[in-house]
Design an enzyme around this catalytic site. Structure first.
Site: not given
Lengths: 451, 442
Positions: A69, A72-73, A149
């Site tokens: 993840h 992904e950022h 997040e």
């Protein structure tokens, strides 16, 4: 009631809407191993490009949770030809929208643009597949963002924290027990080296699927894909995706979690469950229908009827199953008790309702209505090509084929009432289950006293 | 550093070289008038055999009778819980057998109904929906069951930092107007609601004098005309009168609501601009650059990308029927939220004082005009857009002229409206959490 209770967010939707038979699907593979799928819908001059990688949180090296993840950022930072942030700015400057998402089995990136902007999107997306350039500053700042997040999505939400704990208990050996966002203590240590190692291994044409949907011609997509993705080098020696599998689950697991922020206590149960397999989707289809019969409607489902209408022990019940997954996942149930009904009583009522369902069998009228809805969903699904693209992406990154996707509606329609009962008997085995009680702090004390 | 500068320069050149944006998709809206006197906007789309129908009833939850907050919300939840000869389950079973969907929702200003049904059983699906609107049963057991669900939602909202922030802001801003209180009502107000209250609540909102209709899909104007008469003819002629406009009562400052969480949730805002203001489009473009444009917005750049203080920040123009605000939201760790607020205030001030650059304006316009045609991509989506145009009083040819209105906005327009609209000192921040270095101001 339209507004559903917040507990519903713990599990994703159940009825995997089947795909239409007459949709316009074209597939081909580039020389470097990249699979391409084109879905035509010429009603509006819009195109969606998606690139799906067969790599997700369950493919992470142990101890580095959250790297899929985090990467992904980081893909929105720079390349040799794009400055940090420029990717999204360029999409926006062209009137488009873009984003990305990570799950246990896949990571996907997409842009939605006017159809004549497809080439620019392909140029940029192919560029960041192999040419990502990160600075230490990117790592430090973006790591703060993913920690925020996690704060927002998980640590601020007792239901999400509880879900994380239950999932960890469900999988004793498989990495599905690790949260996609990552465990905080491991997220804090994620480094440039972690990100680049994951990137260089998995972000390659032979590990990716390009899906283009909308107002496009397959031949035009093929020419563009060959131009932009064709020259990219594959990752050599990419091993098959074999994750640590579950041992026989022999012992029921039970969890309680209490938190002062909980307003509505509830009970959940999840059972380890089989998923759709290439050429063998029947059991998953039966489980999909089982979830819908038990919990697909707040009024007519078996659990709603028994527990909300007749016994009135619950204000909400649900059943959840999504069979699109590379390795076995879970079948979930939830009961939110009426005010004053203790959790032990709610759990007993749930177990009683399941036993009665298996004993009584499927109501033929309810079964016929469900089949009518499945048939109709093929018509409604044609109104949303982006959702269709997403279903293909999920299927193709979890071991299924285009044929499996297209056969799915028929497989669902072929399920019999007996198949559903057999599937229920097989899946509802408490030795493979995790039962969780989410409690207010004061409820926790009261329950302890009564035990 | 050098490399980045060069890359940015190249990027700008790439952007400039792009071709002009495509023309709008052909969305041809027809006005359909029925014999019974109803008007609808229709987009015919015969390739898929179903229709998306959108109904709007103006007034929404604002029309709750005095002392009966939550009545219209509860009533809306009961529309699908039994009608005519069907009890709640009978109604749901009939709908499932038709494979139709009806979604009933209520907001402050509007009650909304979104329906989708197949061509093959359209008449039955419409007849069933009509039952829900005019033959609603409001059985006592259904009222008790749905009320228990609303109670659970109210209790959840009491412990949800986002809901607490929104409720606190509204309570501070809107005095004794309905906007000041949640439309779900309170535990006390909904406990007192009776079956008679449900009938009254329905007839206050679901009436002929305030209905708007949008339809997209496999239906002709004649068929839609008949559909409207069949569906709506038995509604009451008139509903309750509209509520007065709200007085915005909140001054600049900070309100801290203590909440046990590692992160603070913030809602901030001040007075806004009306939808029919001649500077609305300039404000819309300005807001895009300030905080609505996702990763392209100044606030996202400053608060997330440069400083890592949040996962997301956004701002909105909120032109409601009886008040208007400009608002934003952000969540940040308790240790960093004060810094995030400082950055927001500074950006607010910078925009008010300096306006935007030529490049920002150009990029925002390219995005807004380019994104607009991409909205029209599904029957349900288009029906939603065309009914929204009607409730906002926009002309039927609005879609064709909308991008010109965006294009016409100049830097001077943005600077003027930013100066008039944005006031960093008037911004009020409601902070829910355990923020470090922040206290409630007076």
């Amino acid at each position: 009631m339209r507004r559903i209770l917040s507990v519903c967010v713990l599990v994703l939707g159940t009825l995997a809407t089947p795909l239409l038979a007459d949709e316009n699907v074209t597939t081909f593979t580039l020389d470097n191993g990249m699979d391409v799928l084109v879905l035509e819908d010429h009603r509006a001059p819009v195109a969606v490009q998606m690139v799906w990688y067969r790599a997700g949180a369950a493919d992470e090296p142990p101890g580095h949770s959250g790297i899929a993840h985090f990467l992904e950022h980081l893909l929105f930072k720079g390349t040799d030809t794009l400055a940090p942030g420029e990717f999204s700015k360029t999409v926006a400057a062209n009137g488009g929208t873009d984003n990305a998402f990570t799950s246990w089995d896949y990571t996907a990136y997409y842009q939605r643009v006017a159809a004549d902007r497809l080439e620019l999107m392909m140029r940029m997306e192919s560029d960041r597949m192999r040419n990502l350039r990160l600075s230490e500053e990117d790592i430090v700042t973006e790591r703060q963002v993913i920690l925020e997040e996690r704060n927002q999505r998980t640590d601020s939400d007792p239901g999400a924290l509880f879900g994380e704990q239950r999932r960890a208990a469900q999988y004793m050996n498989h990495p599905y027990g690790i949260p996609v966002i990552g465990w905080r203590h491991e997220m804090e240590q994620l480094s440039m080296e972690d990100a680049m190692a994951f990137y260089e291994r998995f972000y390659a044409p032979n590990n990716a699927i390009l899906i283009v949907a909308g107002d496009v011609e397959p031949e035009e997509v093929r020419t563009l894909a060959e131009t932009y993705y064709g020259p990219l080098a594959p990752t050599e020696g990419l091993a098959p995706r074999v994750r640590p599998q579950e041992p026989p689950q022999l012992s029921e697991r039970r969890l309680t979690y209490s938190d002062p922020r909980v307003s509505q206590p509830y009970v959940t149960r999840s059972y380890l469950a089989p998923v759709r397999r290439a050429g063998a989707q029947e059991e998953a289809a039966a489980l999909t229908l089982l979830a819908n019969l038990l919990g697909g409607s707040s009024t007519t489902s078996v659990l709603a009827r028994k527990l909300q209408f007749e016994e009135q022990t619950a204000i909400y019940t649900g059943a959840f199953y999504d069979g699109t997954s590379l390795d076995p996942m879970s079948f979930g149930l939830v009961i939110v008790p009426q005010e004053g009904v203790p959790l032990a009583e709610a759990e007993a009522a749930l177990d009683r309702a399941l036993a009665e369902f298996i004993e009584e069998g499927v109501d033929p009228e309810q079964f016929a209505r469900l089949k009518a809805q499945i048939r109709a969903s093929e018509i409604y699904a044609r109104d949303d090509v982006q959702a269709a693209a997403r279903r293909y992406g999920m299927a193709l990154t979890t071991g299924l084929t285009v044929d499996d996707v297209q056969a799915w509606p028929e497989v669902l329609m072929a399920v019999t009432e007996q198949d559903v009962i057999d599937a229920a008997k097989a899946v509802f085995d408490k030795r493979r289950a995790v039962t969780g009680w989410l409690m207010r702090e004061e409820t926790a004390q009261a329950e302890e006293v009564t035990q | 550093m050098m490399m980045r500068m060069i890359r940015s320069a190249l990027a700008a050149a790439t952007l400039l070289a792009l071709p002009a944006l495509p023309a709008l998709a052909a969305v041809e809206i027809q006005e359909v008038k029925s014999e019974g006197g109803f008007t609808a906007w229709l987009v015919e789309e015969h390739t898929i055999p179903f229709v998306a129908l959108e109904l709007r009833f103006k007034g929404g939850a604002n029309l709750d009778p005095e002392g009966k907050r939550g009545a219209i919300n509860l009533m809306t939840g009961l529309l699908e819980e039994g009608a005519g000869d069907l009890d709640a389950r009978g109604f749901a079973e009939a709908r499932e057998a038709l494979a139709a969907s009806y979604d009933f929702d209520v907001y402050d200003d509007t009650l909304t109904i979104s329906a989708q049904f197949l061509t093959e059983n359209r008449a039955e699906a419409v007849a069933l929906l009509r039952k829900a609107l005019v033959e609603t049963r409001f059985d006592q057991d259904a009222i008790d069951r749905v009320r228990a669900q609303v109670v659970s939602i109210i209790q959840s909202d009491e412990k949800d930092p986002n809901a607490i922030a929104a409720r606190t802001f509204d309570a501070l801003a809107f005095g004794d107007h309905p906007y000041a209180t949640p439309r779900d009502g309170t535990l006390e107000s909904i406990a007192a609601l009776t079956r008679e209250d449900m009938f009254e609540a329905r007839d206050r909102v679901i009436a002929k004098d305030r209905v708007y209709v949008g339809a997209v899909g496999d239906i002709t104007p004649e068929q839609l005309s008949e559909l409207m008469d069949a569906l709506l003819s038995d509604l009451p002629e008139t509903g309750a009168p509209p509520v007065p406009d709200a007085e915005y009562a909140l001054e600049g400052g900070v309100t801290v609501v203590p909440f046990p969480s590692p992160q603070s949730v913030v809602i901030f805002g001040h007075e806004g601009i009306k939808r029919d203001d001649e500077d609305f489009f300039a404000a819309y473009v300005m807001n895009q650059i300030l905080g609505a444009g996702g990763f392209s917005s100044r606030l996202m750049e400053e608060v997330r990308e440069k400083r890592g203080l949040t996962y997301g920040i956004s701002t909105f123009l909120v032109p409601m029927d009886h008040a208007e605000t400009v608002q934003g939201q952000v969540a940040s760790s308790n240790e960093t939220v004060a810094e995030a607020i400082e950055v927001i205030r500074a950006e607010w001030r910078r925009m008010a004082e300096e306006g935007v650059t030529e490049e920002e304006l150009r990029d925002a316009k390219t995005y807004l005009t380019g994104a607009y045609p991409l909205r029209f991509d599904g029957n349900g989506t288009i029906a939603n857009i065309i009914v929204g145009m009607q409730t906002q009083g926009l002309p039927i040819d609005y879609i064709a002229t909308r991008n010109d209105k965006v294009e016409a906005v100049t830097r001077e327009d943005v600077a003027r409206v930013a100066k008039r609209l944005l006031d960093a000192d008037a911004l009020h921040f409601v902070v829910v959490g355990q923020p470090e270095g922040l206290e409630t101001t007076n």
